[in-house]
Motif scaffolding. Structure first.
Motif, PDB file in Angstrom:
ATOM      1  N   ASN A   1       0.813  -1.213   0.000  1.00 37.04           N
ATOM      2  CA  ASN A   1       0.000   0.000   0.000  1.00 37.04           C
ATOM      3  C   ASN A   1       0.848   1.265   0.000  1.00 37.04           C
ATOM      4  N   ALA A   2       1.737   1.375  -0.981  1.00 38.37           N
ATOM      5  CA  ALA A   2       2.566   2.563  -1.134  1.00 38.37           C
ATOM      6  C   ALA A   2       2.121   3.361  -2.354  1.00 38.37           C
ATOM      7  N   THR A   3       2.483   4.626  -2.394  1.00 40.21           N
ATOM      8  CA  THR A   3       2.387   5.414  -3.613  1.00 40.21           C
ATOM      9  C   THR A   3       3.705   5.207  -4.336  1.00 40.21           C
TER      10      THR A   3
ATOM     11  N   GLU B   1      -0.862   4.289  -7.422  1.00 40.23           N
ATOM     12  CA  GLU B   1      -1.462   4.505  -6.103  1.00 40.23           C
ATOM     13  C   GLU B   1      -1.828   3.163  -5.460  1.00 40.23           C
ATOM     14  N   HIS B   2      -1.660   3.091  -4.147  1.00 43.29           N
ATOM     15  CA  HIS B   2      -2.037   1.904  -3.375  1.00 43.29           C
ATOM     16  C   HIS B   2      -1.451   0.629  -3.997  1.00 43.29           C
TER      17      HIS B   2
ATOM     18  N   ALA C   1       1.228   2.533   4.204  1.00 42.07           N
ATOM     19  CA  ALA C   1       0.135   3.459   4.514  1.00 42.07           C
ATOM     20  C   ALA C   1       0.056   4.616   3.515  1.00 42.07           C
ATOM     21  N   GLY C   2       0.294   4.304   2.240  1.00 37.30           N
ATOM     22  CA  GLY C   2       0.148   5.306   1.200  1.00 37.30           C
ATOM     23  C   GLY C   2       1.329   6.237   1.013  1.00 37.30           C
ATOM     24  N   LYS C   3       2.391   6.053   1.762  1.00 41.21           N
ATOM     25  CA  LYS C   3       3.552   6.945   1.667  1.00 41.21           C
ATOM     26  C   LYS C   3       4.313   6.714   0.360  1.00 41.21           C
TER      27      LYS C   3
ATOM     28  N   GLU D   1       4.117  -2.065   6.004  1.00 39.72           N
ATOM     29  CA  GLU D   1       2.896  -1.327   5.695  1.00 39.72           C
ATOM     30  C   GLU D   1       3.253   0.127   5.413  1.00 39.72           C
TER      31      GLU D   1
END
Length: 419
Positions: free
Chosen positions: A28-30, A41-42, A71-73, A69
């Motif tokens: 779940n990274a950018t 994305e994700h 978290a979208g970073k 994880e």
């Protein structure tokens, strides 16, 4: 050595070395791939055996793999540290620790000089650079006794001792090199012409007027045959124009470092497929070769179709962390964000002949990755974790250790005695 001291020494050794390679799923990274896929994305990135195996959504972690994880970073490839002396320059003011310059009076033109032979993978500058997400650098020879500085290679900052790709030959042209060529920039072309004639065998090897050694002839001949790139430090548009003509005539691959006035002839650079390592902080001229300096240099070059990367002019080895500032500054002055990131990742890797191994997040590439707390081109944000070849790099350096020592509450002994 006492058992307690031995235990402490082993602990310090293990703490200072990168962790062993492991299978990792970053979830779940950018993901800024710096490839044709752009930003995902994700997305997940699966690393196995030090190599990126898959990039996509909903990937499954294999047995035994650790999961991070995100978290979208933002997740990016490890960054380019620029053309530096990292590993061959420990303390710039102490000559015994600087090995990037050759000064020979009897025969100064020595293209065979290779600074990567002096590279120290245990340099204290390496962890400092890695803390800012930097995973590779181009060792650049510096002009000292000759405008032909010598060769250098691309070094990954993972503890490896050898270059990972072809060497590049570094040359300085223009006013800054004129003092090494009879006080005339015109003499640079005269000397280059003679060196080419020698390397192509048009001048007898035993000529009393020969400029090159046999090893120097063989080295230059390789570059003339397209086996490696010439990186030329040059700023004035007129000199760059002469360089383009010379490179086309001799059929050599070149790149420009500095290029303060490169934007003036951007279409010609794009047509010749010549990349530029831009000093994106260059705004005011510091010499008569830089009268056309502008903060929009990178943006104008890229708009014309030139591949753009970045390079610092001063103390690049000790300030490699400023590479992000250069890219961010170029973006603030018109360069698209994705091109700013590419200039720190894919572009320098491809220009320097290692793009098949590093520089982008793609299956099959080495897992040189950085997870960021925020925008990697904004110096207000920082790298949370760096992986090189799938190994998690300890996020500390001599600088952070000194910070922690002297920021700690005072004990019964002075802080210098704390361990």
């Amino acid at each position: 050595m006492s058992r307690l001291a031995l235990t402490a020494a082993l602990a310090a050794l293990l703490a200072s070395a990168p962790a062993f390679a492991q299978d990792v799923l970053i979830r779940n990274a950018t993901v800024h791939t710096a490839s044709a896929r752009g930003t995902l994305e994700h997305a997940d990135v699966l690393v196995q055996g030090g190599v990126i195996r898959a990039v996509g959504a909903g990937l499954t972690a294999p047995a035994g793999a650790s999961v991070v994880e995100a978290a979208g970073k933002p997740l990016t490839p490890a960054l380019f540290g620029g053309i530096t002396d990292i590993g061959i320059d420990e303390v710039s003011g102490e000559s015994s620790t600087v090995h990037s310059t050759l000064k020979l009076e009897d025969q100064p033109l020595r293209p065979e000089f290779d600074v990567s032979l002096a590279y120290n993978p245990a340099s204290v500058l390496i962890p400092v650079a890695r803390l800012d997400g930097i995973g590779f650098t181009a060792l650049g020879a510096n002009t000292g006794g000759s405008f032909i500085a010598g060769q250098g290679g691309v070094m990954r900052l993972d503890g490896s001792a050898d270059p990972i790709g072809p060497l590049a030959l570094y040359i300085r042209l223009g006013a800054s090199g004129a003092e090494l060529t009879g006080s005339s920039r015109a003499a640079q072309w005269m000397l280059l012409e003679q060196m080419v004639s020698e390397a192509r065998g048009r001048v007898p090897a035993d000529s009393p007027h020969a400029l090159l050694t046999p090893a120097g002839r063989a080295t230059l001949a390789r570059y003339l045959a397209g086996q490696g790139r010439l990186v030329v430090e040059v700023d004035r548009a007129a000199d760059i124009r002469q360089l383009l003509r010379w490179a086309a005539r001799e059929k050599v691959k070149i790149a420009i470092a500095g290029g303060a006035e490169a934007w003036r002839i951007a279409p010609q650079l794009a047509q010749a497929n010549v990349p530029v390592f831009v000093d994106a902080l260059g705004n005011l001229p510091t010499s008569f070769d830089q009268l056309g300096a502008t903060l929009e240099n990178a943006a104008r070059l890229r708009k014309a179709g030139v591949e753009v990367s970045f390079a610092q002019r001063d103390d690049a080895s000790h300030n490699a962390r400023k590479m992000r500032q250069l890219a961010g500054n170029a973006v603030a002055n018109g360069l698209p964000w994705q091109d700013g990131l590419a200039g720190l990742t894919r572009v320098p890797a491809q220009v320097l002949g290692v793009g098949d191994r590093i520089g982008s997040i793609e299956p099959g590439k080495l897992a040189d990755l950085v997870l960021w707390e925020g925008d990697p081109l904004d110096v207000a944000h920082y790298a949370e974790q760096v992986w090189l070849g799938g190994k998690a790099v300890p996020m500390r350096s001599r600088q952070t250790e000194l910070r922690d020592r002297y920021a700690a509450p005072a004990g019964s002994e002075p802080r210098a005695y704390s361990w």
